[in-house]
Design a protein around this motif. Structure first.
Motif, mmCIF file in Angstrom:
data_model
loop_
_atom_site.group_PDB
_atom_site.id
_atom_site.type_symbol
_atom_site.label_atom_id
_atom_site.label_comp_id
_atom_site.label_asym_id
_atom_site.label_seq_id
_atom_site.Cartn_x
_atom_site.Cartn_y
_atom_site.Cartn_z
ATOM 1 N N GLN A 60 55.574 -37.655 35.068
ATOM 2 C CA GLN A 60 56.572 -38.900 35.992
ATOM 3 C C GLN A 60 57.959 -38.392 35.429
ATOM 4 O OE1 GLN A 60 54.496 -40.165 38.024
ATOM 5 N NE2 GLN A 60 52.780 -39.622 36.464
ATOM 6 N N THR A 67 54.057 -39.240 40.538
ATOM 7 C CA THR A 67 53.027 -39.676 41.537
ATOM 8 C C THR A 67 53.415 -41.224 41.552
ATOM 9 O OG1 THR A 67 51.475 -40.298 39.698
ATOM 10 C CG2 THR A 67 51.226 -38.166 40.886
ATOM 11 N N ASP A 68 52.838 -41.761 42.487
ATOM 12 C CA ASP A 68 52.947 -43.368 43.067
ATOM 13 C C ASP A 68 53.998 -43.745 42.959
ATOM 14 O OD1 ASP A 68 50.175 -43.126 43.200
ATOM 15 O OD2 ASP A 68 49.817 -43.479 40.870
ATOM 16 N N GLU A 69 54.390 -45.094 42.152
ATOM 17 C CA GLU A 69 55.712 -45.537 42.271
ATOM 18 C C GLU A 69 56.782 -44.849 41.543
ATOM 19 O OE1 GLU A 69 53.395 -47.501 38.502
ATOM 20 O OE2 GLU A 69 52.896 -46.574 40.454
ATOM 21 N N TRP A 70 56.319 -43.784 40.548
ATOM 22 C CA TRP A 70 57.347 -43.091 39.944
ATOM 23 C C TRP A 70 57.892 -42.029 40.854
ATOM 24 C CZ3 TRP A 70 58.817 -44.412 34.896
ATOM 25 C CH2 TRP A 70 57.876 -45.251 34.214
ATOM 26 N N GLU A 72 58.234 -42.700 43.931
ATOM 27 C CA GLU A 72 59.005 -43.159 45.051
ATOM 28 C C GLU A 72 60.235 -43.768 44.228
ATOM 29 O OE1 GLU A 72 56.849 -46.931 45.840
ATOM 30 O OE2 GLU A 72 55.284 -46.007 46.965
ATOM 31 N N ALA A 73 60.442 -43.907 43.046
ATOM 32 C CA ALA A 73 61.732 -44.146 42.134
ATOM 33 C C ALA A 73 62.632 -42.908 42.185
ATOM 34 C CB ALA A 73 61.255 -44.498 40.767
ATOM 35 N N TYR A 81 62.288 -42.989 51.175
ATOM 36 C CA TYR A 81 61.418 -44.159 50.845
ATOM 37 C C TYR A 81 60.130 -43.554 51.433
ATOM 38 C CZ TYR A 81 65.722 -46.251 49.620
ATOM 39 O OH TYR A 81 66.833 -46.572 48.974
ATOM 40 N N ARG A 82 58.881 -44.165 50.812
ATOM 41 C CA ARG A 82 57.713 -43.866 51.325
ATOM 42 C C ARG A 82 57.372 -44.430 52.750
ATOM 43 N NH1 ARG A 82 52.822 -42.492 48.823
ATOM 44 N NH2 ARG A 82 53.795 -43.155 46.629
ATOM 45 N N GLU A 84 55.673 -46.627 55.175
ATOM 46 C CA GLU A 84 54.836 -47.613 55.216
ATOM 47 C C GLU A 84 53.768 -47.280 56.330
ATOM 48 O OE1 GLU A 84 53.973 -49.707 52.647
ATOM 49 O OE2 GLU A 84 55.789 -48.653 51.489
ATOM 50 N N GLN A 174 49.764 -45.029 55.794
ATOM 51 C CA GLN A 174 50.956 -44.982 54.779
ATOM 52 C C GLN A 174 50.917 -43.605 54.397
ATOM 53 O OE1 GLN A 174 50.236 -46.340 50.627
ATOM 54 N NE2 GLN A 174 51.959 -47.819 50.960
ATOM 55 N N ASP A 177 51.203 -38.740 48.794
ATOM 56 C CA ASP A 177 52.012 -38.489 47.818
ATOM 57 C C ASP A 177 52.716 -36.975 48.092
ATOM 58 O OD1 ASP A 177 52.293 -40.849 46.271
ATOM 59 O OD2 ASP A 177 51.021 -39.942 44.433
#
Length: 370
Positions: A60, A67-70, A72-73, A81-82, A84, A174, A177
């Motif tokens: 991360q 991955t995932d929210e990391w 996205e950060a 941004y991802r 949706e 959506q 990744d």
């Protein structure tokens, strides 16, 4: 060199050796199922979990493995941004026998998908037309023109069965990744936005469903930017080609407005582009290229044929572009990677050149011979 993370077996052996080699005075061996043996296994398991957590943290810590929210950060630092999941919209027409109305909120089954009317029906003669949106966001909500629609509950004066008169478009799942990571890495490599070709590609690919984009500066004259897009997943049933008509954004007064998928992209780019640029979003024109693969010998099996077709499709997706050229070494390298003992591509025998600026070579039929 990369750090070699110890396995659980390695950790168990290490703990046992530490105990036997003086970790506890007087202990020279461990019996299985003894208290010390059990404690050693527990300690090794906890250490293994700690190594796993540290391994996850290290992934991360950088955008190319996050991955995932990391992930996205990391993207948010570059305003990426991802995407949706998006909801598909379209229109359905029903035959009516009186001035019956189909109210807003009516549930309809169209093409196996549940859609909901977003306004009251518009009546013209004996036809009532309603604007609808899929009940759930996602690519499954895209419904082809002419699909059969059925009212979930009967309405007096309205024929139960209708037809999709405006194809449902705009539905997309959506963003995964892998696709988000590609856009984030491109943003870090590129730097700030200044209206370059890479910026237009990035703006287009930020639209839900868009997987590939190309730019043709001055493609329709001075001051214009022509953007070609593909939606490989959302429009897989159509070879990835967008469904709609080419044109500009709805707010653009200097050119006719696009429709369908092209309009979604044009509207998104309109707010990002340099203020004087006239952006026209277009669908590439498919230019089918037929292949004949011979001299396969014993490799001419159904599995190898499927592998050859898949390799050629992947090659076209990676390397083809509007107005581009596909060279023989491209397809020879793609087929050689399969591991065939022998093969010979007898057709095409020369580079495939796009017939026009907007034409894009795509795979046509594939014939096989031993």
């Amino acid at each position: 060199m990369p750090y070699a993370r110890p396995t659980l077996t390695d950790l168990r052996q290490q703990v046992v050796q530490d105990v036997q080699n003086g970790g506890i005075p007087g202990v020279v061996t461990l019996l299985r199922f003894s208290v010390l043996w059990v404690l050693a296994m527990v300690q090794a398991g906890l250490a293994h979990l700690h190594y796993g957590y540290l391994d996850w943290i290290s992934k991360q810590a950088v955008p190319w493995t996050a991955t995932d929210e990391w992930l996205e950060a990391w993207g948010a630092l570059k305003s990426i941004y991802r995407k949706e999941a998006a909801t598909a919209t379209g229109s359905i027409a029903f035959t009516i026998s009186s001035n019956a109305d189909i109210p807003i909120g009516t549930s309809i089954i169209a093409g196996g998908v549940t859609v909901i009317t977003t306004s009251d029906s518009v009546i013209s003669g004996t036809t009532a037309t309603v604007a609808c949106a899929a009940s759930e966001a996602g690519a499954s909500g895209n419904i082809a023109l002419g699909a059969i629609a059925t009212l979930s509950s009967p309405i007096a004066g309205v024929q139960t069965s209708g037809t999709v008169t405006v194809a449902f478009t705009g539905g997309a799942d959506q963003e995964e990744d892998e696709d988000l990571r590609d856009r984030i890495m491109a943003a870090y490599a590129k730097g700030g936005a200044n209206g370059s070709s890479a910026d237009y590609v990035g703006w287009a690919e930020a639209v839900a469903g868009v997987t590939r984009a190309w730019v043709n500066p001055l493609g329709a004259g001075a001051g214009t930017v022509v953007v070609y897009v593909m939606l490989d997943s959302v429009r897989s049933a159509n070879g990835g080609f967008p469904q709609g008509t080419d044109g500009a954004a709805a707010a653009e007064s200097r050119y006719q407005a696009a429709t369908g998928d092209q309009l979604l992209v044009a509207n998104a780019i309109y707010t990002e582009r340099p203020v004087t640029a006239l952006v026209i979003v277009c669908a590439p024109i498919a230019q089918a290229v037929n292949f004949t693969v011979s001299d396969l010998g014993d490799d001419n099996t159904s599995d190898n044929q499927a592998a050859i077709t898949s390799a050629l499709q992947d090659m076209f997706r990676r390397l083809s572009a509007p107005g581009g050229t596909i060279h023989p070494n491209y397809w020879n390298e793609a087929l050689a990677a399969i591991g065939l003992d022998q093969f010979n591509v007898t057709s095409p025998s020369a580079p495939v050149v796009a017939s026009s600026t907007g034409s894009m070579p795509v795979l046509g039929t594939v014939e096989f011979a031993s």
